[in-house]
Enzyme design. Structure first.
Site: not given
Length: 378
Positions: A146-147, A83, A170, A113
């Site tokens: 993840e975000e 994501d 990452d 990212d």
């Protein structure tokens, strides 16, 4: 060894697939098709589907058998999240004239990212296959969301992902940089409920919720609380006409600390301060506290760090073990019993419209991943 042109081409293809958090299906479908066509076992993690039902995809897991001298070695996990943050749809990447960077057109983030991490993994697999290098069994893990709280990594199917060592691709910086520690993170949301009244005719009959909130804020320890702990109020909403004593004020805030006991103490301080102010004015407090990150600090004696340091020494890289206050999927993996470190992927200015991929760092960081999975006993 790393094919720079191929890796950059793949990166640019990936960032053009929309995958803002909870809408990772496009990237997930691409990865499932790509690795299935190579003959690997590919799975969509149904545990993550069940536990993050608002997402339109689950985590993707690819199983690559070990080869040569390392065929029976314990599996190694290579991980990146699918994501991106907003604005992340309709990305138009291009390489700058000097050939040093990949950038967006400035209307969106780039998505390095963490599409850079995904591209690294794809390139490493391609090099392993082309050169027939010996390597241990690999489990490629591509996570969702993840975000917005490390949701995919926290909710992985631990029966599907069996490796106990993971490299999360990452981070920022160049080869030799590893994130080895991170914070507890608490979300605190709620509302103050006072009593509405006419602000001109009967202000004394009202209880101003915004006044209660202001009183609490004035008594809180905020921002940098100590060397390990921070607290920030991100949103306070009170929307009434000026002739009404405002009845309800809502708020959102966070507490982070590298030390769990300090995080818990600061959360208690915040809640107690809000409650005391509410009580003193005769208002009501409704509050929710949720923990989305769990602090970790990997010991240098762990095999994963010793192996990484040894790789750095072999290739004349300066090891830099960092403890950060931001969140990565390492938090979720360590929570699930997997020893993980976060390595640099090559991006810069994450979450900003000026985000860019530093091409030379991206290639060098990809090379270090290749070394990590081919020099197991060197």
């Amino acid at each position: 060894m790393i094919n720079k042109d191929r890796a950059i081409k793949m990166f640019c293809e990936l960032v053009q697939i929309d995958s803002v958090s909870l809408n990772e299906k496009g990237v997930a479908s691409f990865l499932k098709s790509y690795f299935t066509n190579l003959g690997y076992e590919v799975y969509e993690d149904q545990v993550s589907v069940q536990k993050v039902p608002q997402a339109n995809s689950g985590n993707i897991v690819v199983k690559i058998p070990g080869t040569g001298a390392y065929v029976n070695h314990d599996p190694i996990i290579l991980e990146a999240h699918m994501d991106t943050v907003e604005p992340g749809n309709g990305v138009k990447p291009s390489v700058t004239e000097d050939g040093k960077y990949v950038v967006s057109d400035g209307t969106t983030i780039l998505g390095a990212d963490d599409k850079a991490g995904i591209a690294q993994i794809i390139e490493v697999e391609a090099v392993l296959r082309e050169h027939d290098f010996s390597h241990p069994p690999l489990e490629l893990l591509f996570t969702i969301s993840e975000e917005i709280g490390i949701l995919g990594a926290f909710n992985i199917d631990t029966n599907l992902v069996t490796g106990k060592t993971a490299y999360v691709l990452d981070g920022g910086g160049g080869p030799g940089t590893a994130i080895i520690g991170g914070p507890d993170f608490y979300d605190i949301t709620g509302r103050i409920i006072g009593r509405a009244s006419h602000a001109g005719a009967a202000p004394d009959k009202g209880i101003s919720s915004i006044q209660v909130m202001s009183d609490a804020i004035s008594k809180m320890r905020l921002l940098k609380v100590d060397e390990d702990t921070t607290t920030n109020i991100g949103r306070v909403i009170c929307d009434y006409p000026t002739n009404v004593v405002p009845e309800v004020t809502t708020f959102e805030m966070e507490v982070r600390s590298l030390v769990p006991e300090k995080a818990q103490a600061q959360v208690k301080h915040v809640v107690d301060t809000l409650q005391a102010s509410a009580d003193s004015f005769g208002a009501k407090l409704e509050i929710e506290v949720g923990q989305s990150l769990h602090a970790y600090h990997l010991d240098d004696s762990l095999a994963i760090i010793q192996n990484y340091k040894a790789m750095c020494e072999r290739h004349n890289l300066t090891y830099n073990g960092m403890v950060v206050r931001g969140g990565t999927d390492v938090s979720g993996l360590t929570f699930n019993g997997i020893n993980a470190i976060c390595l640099a992927a090559g991006g810069e200015f994450a979450h900003e419209l000026k985000e860019r991929l530093i091409i030379d760092e991206f290639v060098a960081n990809t090379q270090q991943v290749l070394w990590l999975v081919t020099e197991i006993d060197a």
